[in-house]
Design a protein around this motif. Structure first.
Motif, mmCIF file in Angstrom:
data_model
loop_
_atom_site.group_PDB
_atom_site.id
_atom_site.type_symbol
_atom_site.label_atom_id
_atom_site.label_comp_id
_atom_site.label_asym_id
_atom_site.label_seq_id
_atom_site.Cartn_x
_atom_site.Cartn_y
_atom_site.Cartn_z
ATOM 1 N N PRO A 198 0.821 -1.214 0.000
ATOM 2 C CA PRO A 198 0.000 0.000 0.000
ATOM 3 C C PRO A 198 0.850 1.257 0.000
ATOM 4 C CG PRO A 198 0.057 -0.957 2.184
ATOM 5 C CD PRO A 198 0.750 -1.936 1.271
ATOM 6 N N ARG A 199 0.201 2.382 -0.317
ATOM 7 C CA ARG A 199 0.865 3.679 -0.271
ATOM 8 C C ARG A 199 0.616 4.343 1.069
ATOM 9 N NH1 ARG A 199 2.990 5.966 -4.709
ATOM 10 N NH2 ARG A 199 2.708 4.889 -6.708
ATOM 11 N N CYS A 200 1.547 5.176 1.473
ATOM 12 C CA CYS A 200 1.463 5.857 2.757
ATOM 13 C C CYS A 200 0.297 6.844 2.744
ATOM 14 C CB CYS A 200 2.768 6.588 3.061
ATOM 15 S SG CYS A 200 2.718 7.536 4.594
ATOM 16 N N PRO A 201 -0.586 6.799 3.723
ATOM 17 C CA PRO A 201 -1.692 7.759 3.755
ATOM 18 C C PRO A 201 -1.258 9.175 4.082
ATOM 19 C CG PRO A 201 -1.691 6.408 5.741
ATOM 20 C CD PRO A 201 -0.642 5.843 4.841
ATOM 21 N N VAL A 202 0.005 9.352 4.539
ATOM 22 C CA VAL A 202 0.490 10.679 4.916
ATOM 23 C C VAL A 202 1.187 11.367 3.745
ATOM 24 C CG1 VAL A 202 1.969 11.976 6.498
ATOM 25 C CG2 VAL A 202 0.718 9.965 7.312
ATOM 26 N N CYS A 203 2.204 10.678 3.168
ATOM 27 C CA CYS A 203 2.990 11.312 2.102
ATOM 28 C C CYS A 203 2.778 10.680 0.741
ATOM 29 C CB CYS A 203 4.481 11.281 2.457
ATOM 30 S SG CYS A 203 5.167 9.610 2.574
ATOM 31 N N GLY A 204 2.118 9.541 0.676
ATOM 32 C CA GLY A 204 1.849 8.910 -0.599
ATOM 33 C C GLY A 204 2.947 8.012 -1.126
ATOM 34 N N SER A 205 4.032 7.803 -0.386
ATOM 35 C CA SER A 205 5.128 6.949 -0.839
ATOM 36 C C SER A 205 4.764 5.478 -0.631
ATOM 37 C CB SER A 205 6.406 7.280 -0.065
ATOM 38 O OG SER A 205 6.743 8.653 -0.234
#
Length: 373
Positions: free
Chosen positions: A4-11
Motif C-alpha cells: 500500500p501507499r502511505c496515507p500521509v505522504c503517498g510513498s
C-alpha cells in the motif's frame, strides 16, 4: 496485490513485522508512519445483501444465524438506487403504480424486458407521472390501467405517444359496478358487452362492439334516467352504478384509447398489447412476492426494497463497487437538504419564539459588528 501507499505522504510502504492480532504491519521509509492494510469488503457485502433481498431466503438462513448478516448489511438500507436516464426510444412502454399503504405509491415504467424508471410519490397524479416520464424517451405506444392524472401527464410529456387503455381494467371497472351476476336485464347486457372486450382481435369486431354499445345506451336510456328520492328527500339516480359503468366505457370510446392496439397507423408495430399484463405479472407480482417473503420491513425499507429490485432489473445496472460510489444515501440527501434550506428553516422557526432577531443580523461576513454604537 502490491504494497500500500502511505496515507500521509503517498510513498510506497514496506512490510514491518506483524501486529499482536497477526496482521502485517507496513512502514513508510520516507515519513516513518506505519499502518495495516484495510480490506474493503463493502462491495462483496452489497452483493450478498442483494442476493438475499432478491431471493426467498430468510435472514436466519444466512451465516451467523442472521446477526452477522444484519450487521454487515445495515449500511445498505441507507442507499437510494436511482433510475437511469433512458435515451433510446422504445416501441411500447407499460406504466403502473404499486401502492404501499395509503400515503405512498411507486410509479413504474417498463418495456418487455427491463424496468425503465420508477418514482416515489404520495398518490397517483399528473406531477408524479410527469416526473417518471421525463427521464424516459417517448415511446410510440404506452399502455396504462387508467391511473389518476396519467392522461394529463401524457399530453404534457409524451404528446406524440399513442395511449392504449388496458381492456382488462376497463372490463374490471364495469364488473365492479354491475357485479358478475347483475340483477337487471340492462346490467346483464352491459356486463356481457364489457366481457366481450376481452375477445376482440380485429378492427371490424371493434367497430361492431362500439355499435352494440351505442345501441344498448339508446335502448336503456330512459331506464337509466329514472330517479328516486332518498330518506333525506334528495332526488338521485335510481340506477347510479349502471350509469357510472356506462360512463366509464363511453369516456374511453370518446378518448379513442380503447382500441389503439388495432389502429391501422400502427401496423408496423403489430401485434400490439391490449393489456398491461406485462407489468402486472412481470413486475408488480414479483415485487409483491418479494415484500411478502421479507414481510415485517418498515415502510421505508419496503420502498427501498422496491427501488433495489427495479434497479437490478434495469437495462444496465452498475457493479456493486460503482453503486456504492454513485448512489445517494440518507446522509448525503440530508446534508444537501440542510445546506440548501438552512436559511429558510431558520427564518421559518425563529419567529415562533416571539420578537426574535432576524437571522441576517447574527450572520455577517465581517469579523465584527459594524452597527453597534
Amino acid at each position: 496485490m502490491g504494497n500500500p501507499r502511505c496515507p500521509v505522504c503517498g510513498s510506497n510502504m514496506v512490510k514491518n513485522g506483524k501486529t499482536k492480532a497477526g496482521r502485517t504491519r507496513f512502514r513508510c521509509r520516507c515519513c516513518g508512519s506505519s499502518s495495516v492494510r484495510k480490506i474493503d469488503t463493502s462491495a462483496k457485502d452489497l452483493r450478498t445483501f442483494l442476493a438475499w433481498l432478491l431471493s426467498r431466503k430468510r435472514q436466519s438462513d444466512m451465516p451467523g444465524a442472521g446477526r452477522t448478516f444484519r450487521r454487515k448489511c445495515a449500511p445498505f438500507w441507507d442507499i437510494w438506487p436511482m433510475p437511469p436516464k433512458i435515451e433510446e426510444p422504445r416501441s411500447v412502454i407499460y406504466v403502473d403504480g404499486i401502492h404501499l399503504g395509503r400515503k405512498a405509491v411507486v410509479l413504474i415504467a417498463s418495456d418487455e424486458r427491463h424496468v425503465l424508471g420508477w418514482h416515489l410519490c404520495r398518490a397517483e397524479n399528473s406531477r408524479g407521472w410527469s416526473a417518471l416520464m421525463q427521464r424516459i424517451a417517448a415511446p410510440e405506444v404506452v399502455v396504462s390501467d387508467g391511473g389518476d392524472g396519467f392522461p394529463k401527464a401524457l399530453r404534457k410529456t409524451w404528446p406524440r405517444a399513442h395511449h392504449q387503455r388496458c381492456i382488462f381494467h376497463a372490463f374490471s371497472q364495469v364488473k365492479r359496478y354491475t357485479t358478475s351476476k347483475p340483477r337487471t336485464q340492462a346490467g346483464a347486457e352491459l356486463y356481457g358487452l364489457a366481457k366481450a372486450l376481452l375477445g376482440i382481435t380485429t378492427l371490424k369486431e371493434a367497430q361492431g362492439w362500439a355499435g352494440a354499445f351505442l345501441a344498448w345506451s339508446e335502448r336503456w336510456d330512459d331506464f337509466l334516467s329514472e330517479r328516486t328520492k332518498t330518506e333525506e328527500g334528495r332526488c338521485v339516480l335510481a340506477h347510479e352504478r349502471l350509469v357510472k359503468a356506462r360512463r366509464s366505457l363511453a369516456r374511453l370510446i370518446n378518448a379513442g384509447t380503447l382500441f389503439t392496439y388495432l389502429d391501422p397507423r400502427l401496423e408496423h408495430l403489430a401485434p400490439l398489447p391490449a393489456t398491461n399484463n406485462r407489468i402486472e405479472g412481470g413486475t408488480n407480482a414479483q415485487l409483491r412476492a418479494m415484500l411478502r417473503d421479507h414481510r415485517g420491513l418498515s415502510i421505508e425499507r419496503r420502498l427501498k426494497a422496491i427501488f433495489w429490485w427495479c434497479y437490478m432489473h434495469s437495462p444496465s445496472p452498475l457493479p456493486a463497487a460503482e453503486i456504492l460510489r454513485a448512489m445517494p444515501t440518507d446522509g448525503s440527501i440530508r446534508a444537501i437538504y440542510e445546506r440548501l434550506n438552512q436559511q429558510d428553516k431558520l427564518q421559518g422557526t425563529i419567529p415562533q419564539w416571539g420578537d426574535a432577531i432576524v437571522w441576517s443580523e447574527l450572520h455577517r461576513s465581517e469579523p465584527y459588528r459594524m452597527d453597534w454604537d
